[in-house]
Motif scaffolding. Structure first.
Motif, PDB file in Angstrom:
ATOM      1  N   LEU A   1      42.630  49.677  31.959  1.00 41.39           N
ATOM      2  CA  LEU A   1      41.592  48.665  31.814  1.00 41.39           C
ATOM      3  C   LEU A   1      42.215  47.313  31.512  1.00 41.39           C
ATOM      4  O   LEU A   1      43.097  47.212  30.646  1.00 41.39           O
ATOM      5  CB  LEU A   1      40.623  49.026  30.683  1.00 41.39           C
ATOM      6  N   LEU A   2      41.765  46.277  32.230  1.00 41.62           N
ATOM      7  CA  LEU A   2      42.178  44.905  31.954  1.00 41.62           C
ATOM      8  C   LEU A   2      40.947  44.079  31.615  1.00 41.62           C
ATOM      9  O   LEU A   2      39.905  44.219  32.262  1.00 41.62           O
ATOM     10  CB  LEU A   2      42.891  44.302  33.165  1.00 41.62           C
ATOM     11  N   PRO A   3      41.047  43.201  30.603  1.00 44.99           N
ATOM     12  CA  PRO A   3      39.876  42.450  30.145  1.00 44.99           C
ATOM     13  C   PRO A   3      39.488  41.325  31.085  1.00 44.99           C
ATOM     14  O   PRO A   3      40.323  40.729  31.775  1.00 44.99           O
ATOM     15  CB  PRO A   3      40.326  41.901  28.794  1.00 44.99           C
ATOM     16  N   ALA A   4      38.191  41.020  31.111  1.00 46.94           N
ATOM     17  CA  ALA A   4      37.640  39.907  31.880  1.00 46.94           C
ATOM     18  C   ALA A   4      36.399  39.418  31.151  1.00 46.94           C
ATOM     19  O   ALA A   4      36.042  39.940  30.084  1.00 46.94           O
ATOM     20  CB  ALA A   4      37.292  40.354  33.301  1.00 46.94           C
ATOM     21  N   VAL A   5      35.751  38.414  31.708  1.00 48.08           N
ATOM     22  CA  VAL A   5      34.474  37.932  31.187  1.00 48.08           C
ATOM     23  C   VAL A   5      33.481  37.911  32.337  1.00 48.08           C
ATOM     24  O   VAL A   5      33.762  37.358  33.405  1.00 48.08           O
ATOM     25  CB  VAL A   5      34.593  36.521  30.574  1.00 48.08           C
ATOM     26  N   ALA A   6      32.329  38.535  32.140  1.00 44.43           N
ATOM     27  CA  ALA A   6      31.274  38.540  33.153  1.00 44.43           C
ATOM     28  C   ALA A   6      29.957  38.216  32.470  1.00 44.43           C
ATOM     29  O   ALA A   6      29.622  38.809  31.443  1.00 44.43           O
ATOM     30  CB  ALA A   6      31.178  39.907  33.836  1.00 44.43           C
ATOM     31  N   ASN A   7      29.226  37.257  33.012  1.00 41.88           N
ATOM     32  CA  ASN A   7      27.944  36.860  32.431  1.00 41.88           C
ATOM     33  C   ASN A   7      28.067  36.483  30.958  1.00 41.88           C
ATOM     34  O   ASN A   7      27.167  36.716  30.162  1.00 41.88           O
ATOM     35  CB  ASN A   7      26.912  37.975  32.605  1.00 41.88           C
ATOM     36  N   GLY A   8      29.218  35.931  30.595  1.00 42.77           N
ATOM     37  CA  GLY A   8      29.446  35.545  29.215  1.00 42.77           C
ATOM     38  C   GLY A   8      29.656  36.718  28.280  1.00 42.77           C
ATOM     39  O   GLY A   8      29.633  36.552  27.057  1.00 42.77           O
ATOM     40  N   GLN A   9      29.868  37.901  28.818  1.00 42.09           N
ATOM     41  CA  GLN A   9      30.009  39.126  28.024  1.00 42.09           C
ATOM     42  C   GLN A   9      31.394  39.741  28.230  1.00 42.09           C
ATOM     43  O   GLN A   9      32.047  39.486  29.244  1.00 42.09           O
ATOM     44  CB  GLN A   9      28.947  40.154  28.457  1.00 42.09           C
ATOM     45  N   PRO A  10      31.825  40.583  27.278  1.00 41.40           N
ATOM     46  CA  PRO A  10      33.083  41.311  27.491  1.00 41.40           C
ATOM     47  C   PRO A  10      32.968  42.196  28.723  1.00 41.40           C
ATOM     48  O   PRO A  10      31.941  42.843  28.954  1.00 41.40           O
ATOM     49  CB  PRO A  10      33.218  42.160  26.223  1.00 41.40           C
ATOM     50  N   ALA A  11      34.016  42.212  29.514  1.00 42.66           N
ATOM     51  CA  ALA A  11      34.036  43.031  30.721  1.00 42.66           C
ATOM     52  C   ALA A  11      35.440  43.581  30.920  1.00 42.66           C
ATOM     53  O   ALA A  11      36.417  43.058  30.358  1.00 42.66           O
ATOM     54  CB  ALA A  11      33.608  42.210  31.936  1.00 42.66           C
ATOM     55  N   PHE A  12      35.524  44.632  31.710  1.00 44.07           N
ATOM     56  CA  PHE A  12      36.821  45.219  32.016  1.00 44.07           C
ATOM     57  C   PHE A  12      36.887  45.612  33.484  1.00 44.07           C
ATOM     58  O   PHE A  12      35.924  46.160  34.029  1.00 44.07           O
ATOM     59  CB  PHE A  12      37.077  46.476  31.165  1.00 44.07           C
ATOM     60  N   GLY A  13      38.017  45.304  34.087  1.00 46.50           N
ATOM     61  CA  GLY A  13      38.309  45.882  35.380  1.00 46.50           C
ATOM     62  C   GLY A  13      38.979  47.221  35.144  1.00 46.50           C
ATOM     63  O   GLY A  13      40.008  47.290  34.468  1.00 46.50           O
ATOM     64  N   LEU A  14      38.367  48.291  35.651  1.00 51.92           N
ATOM     65  CA  LEU A  14      38.934  49.628  35.478  1.00 51.92           C
ATOM     66  C   LEU A  14      39.663  50.009  36.759  1.00 51.92           C
ATOM     67  O   LEU A  14      39.084  50.019  37.845  1.00 51.92           O
ATOM     68  CB  LEU A  14      37.843  50.651  35.151  1.00 51.92           C
ATOM     69  N   TYR A  15      40.951  50.324  36.612  1.00 52.30           N
ATOM     70  CA  TYR A  15      41.786  50.745  37.729  1.00 52.30           C
ATOM     71  C   TYR A  15      41.996  52.258  37.640  1.00 52.30           C
ATOM     72  O   TYR A  15      42.328  52.783  36.569  1.00 52.30           O
ATOM     73  CB  TYR A  15      43.147  50.057  37.676  1.00 52.30           C
ATOM     74  N   MET A  16      41.796  52.943  38.756  1.00 48.86           N
ATOM     75  CA  MET A  16      41.940  54.399  38.793  1.00 48.86           C
ATOM     76  C   MET A  16      43.217  54.771  39.548  1.00 48.86           C
ATOM     77  O   MET A  16      43.553  54.155  40.562  1.00 48.86           O
ATOM     78  CB  MET A  16      40.724  55.021  39.475  1.00 48.86           C
ATOM     79  N   LEU A  17      43.912  55.779  39.032  1.00 51.74           N
ATOM     80  CA  LEU A  17      45.138  56.255  39.669  1.00 51.74           C
ATOM     81  C   LEU A  17      44.812  56.849  41.031  1.00 51.74           C
ATOM     82  O   LEU A  17      43.975  57.740  41.157  1.00 51.74           O
ATOM     83  CB  LEU A  17      45.810  57.306  38.786  1.00 51.74           C
ATOM     84  N   ASP A  18      45.482  56.343  42.069  1.00 54.39           N
ATOM     85  CA  ASP A  18      45.264  56.820  43.427  1.00 54.39           C
ATOM     86  C   ASP A  18      46.241  57.945  43.749  1.00 54.39           C
ATOM     87  O   ASP A  18      47.173  58.223  42.986  1.00 54.39           O
ATOM     88  CB  ASP A  18      45.440  55.665  44.417  1.00 54.39           C
ATOM     89  N   ALA A  19      46.026  58.566  44.907  1.00 54.76           N
ATOM     90  CA  ALA A  19      46.869  59.712  45.292  1.00 54.76           C
ATOM     91  C   ALA A  19      48.328  59.314  45.459  1.00 54.76           C
ATOM     92  O   ALA A  19      49.227  60.149  45.301  1.00 54.76           O
ATOM     93  CB  ALA A  19      46.340  60.322  46.589  1.00 54.76           C
ATOM     94  N   ASP A  20      48.591  58.037  45.766  1.00 48.59           N
ATOM     95  CA  ASP A  20      49.975  57.587  45.949  1.00 48.59           C
ATOM     96  C   ASP A  20      50.625  57.121  44.657  1.00 48.59           C
ATOM     97  O   ASP A  20      51.727  56.567  44.665  1.00 48.59           O
ATOM     98  CB  ASP A  20      50.032  56.471  46.999  1.00 48.59           C
ATOM     99  N   GLY A  21      49.944  57.340  43.532  1.00 51.37           N
ATOM    100  CA  GLY A  21      50.529  56.999  42.237  1.00 51.37           C
ATOM    101  C   GLY A  21      50.323  55.562  41.812  1.00 51.37           C
ATOM    102  O   GLY A  21      50.907  55.122  40.812  1.00 51.37           O
ATOM    103  N   VAL A  22      49.472  54.803  42.531  1.00 51.04           N
ATOM    104  CA  VAL A  22      49.194  53.407  42.205  1.00 51.04           C
ATOM    105  C   VAL A  22      47.776  53.291  41.651  1.00 51.04           C
ATOM    106  O   VAL A  22      46.843  53.890  42.189  1.00 51.04           O
ATOM    107  CB  VAL A  22      49.343  52.509  43.450  1.00 51.04           C
ATOM    108  N   HIS A  23      47.627  52.526  40.571  1.00 50.98           N
ATOM    109  CA  HIS A  23      46.285  52.254  40.036  1.00 50.98           C
ATOM    110  C   HIS A  23      45.629  51.153  40.861  1.00 50.98           C
ATOM    111  O   HIS A  23      46.214  50.089  41.051  1.00 50.98           O
ATOM    112  CB  HIS A  23      46.369  51.806  38.572  1.00 50.98           C
TER     113      HIS A  23
END
Length: 337
Positions: A268-290
């Protein structure tokens, strides 16, 4: 320099400082960042075409808002409202049931940033008055209002315009504006009765809660995730039509349907959306990259996380970029590229 070039140069100088706040205004009206960008462009085109007739009786800012409001009203006449799944009228869904998508619904979209960073030129009183005006719950509630009521409420309660100014902008009488405003306020209170009563935690408590959120997801610790929610917390995931209420229900949903299986699968990496706390969630892919998976927008209260909208789309990498998030998170995944 030609007369035309001088006009263009002057137009850009006097209008460009308002671009960001006008984008937010179009977003409030439309509930879509993409529509807002298109209509902002249309607003500036209309303003440029009429700039030689601008007589200065109103401020440039007011003049631009009038053009933007009427541009949005025209567009709303041919568009459906943009809801969240919880606004469709159904009951909380079965967390172990199938996840059903609906790409025909024009879902509400998140906005990159907050109201306090919209414009260096905005009147401080206006900024204070609109502090909650970009939050996701408010934008979702606006979707329940007819177009003119939506415009009137935004102009009166967010921008603090006088009723006479609103009436002139919309071609209505002042009495009609006041009547429609009263209806809009009543309907807004009905669809979002708790909007003004939410108590947020202090900065230190919020930082601690958000760090616990990151730790729990990255460890894929369902119990720890559940412990962070309020008793009546809601989780929803447009374009999936279901929504889920209650910590245990949400925990079951995440445990049953999340592609993650172990600690380290999510970043998870932090961001701001609509003035609120937000997170970009990265999921591990089959090739080992999030890779970008969902954008979480959180409603934080003094009692915990009260509402999460986890946005999915077919263009997650582009959506992440709009929120200042990289295509791949820094760390082990980056070396795997």
């Amino acid at each position: 320099m030609t007369i035309e070039a001088a006009v263009d140069s002057d137009f850009l100088e006097v209008t460009e400082p308002y671009r960001r706040e006008l984008l937010a205004h179009c977003y409030r009206m439309m509930g879509s960042h993409h529509d807002a960008e298109d209509l902002l462009q249309e607003t500036f085109i209309r303003a440029w075409r009429g700039y030689d007739r601008f007589d200065g009786r109103a401020s440039v800012r007011t003049w631009l808002y009038k053009i933007a409001t009427n541009t949005c009203l025209t567009a709303l006449g041919s568009k459906q409202r943009r809801p969240l799944p919880s606004g469709l009228g159904g009951e909380s869904s079965d967390p172990q049931g199938a996840l059903l998508e609906d790409h025909e619904v024009p879902w509400l979209e998140p906005f990159a940033g907050s109201d306090e960073t919209l414009s260096e030129t905005a009147d401080p009183a206006t900024v204070v008055g609109s502090r909650e005006s970009i939050r996701l719950a408010f934008i979702a509630a606006l979707q329940h209002l007819p177009e003119r009521q939506r415009a009137i409420l935004i102009l009166r309660d967010v921008l603090q315009w006088r009723a006479a100014e609103v009436a002139e902008t919309l071609g209505l009488t002042t009495a009609t504006v006041n009547s429609l405003l009263q209806r809009a306020r009543a309907q807004l209170k009905e669809v979002a009765p708790e909007r003004d009563s939410v108590v947020e935690p202090g900065d230190a408590a919020q930082r601690e809660l958000l760090q616990k959120w990151v730790d729990a997801f990255e460890a894929y610790d369902i119990d720890a995730i559940v412990a962070l929610f309020t008793d009546k917390a809601i989780w929803e995931m447009p374009p999936f039509i279901g929504w889920y209420q209650g910590p245990e229900v949400i925990g079951t949903l995440i445990g049953s349907n999340c592609p993650a299986t172990a600690a380290g699968d999510m970043v998870l990496l932090p961001a701001v959306a609509n003035g609120q706390p937000a997170f970009g969630l990265y999921m591990l892919d089959a090739d080992g990259v999030h890779r970008p998976f969902q954008l979480q927008v959180l409603d934080i209260t003094a009692d915990g996380v009260g509402h999460v909208v986890a946005f999915f789309s077919d263009t997650m990498e582009a959506d992440f970029a709009r929120f200042g998030l990289p295509a791949v998170p820094p760390g082990p995944s980056e070396s795997d590229k």
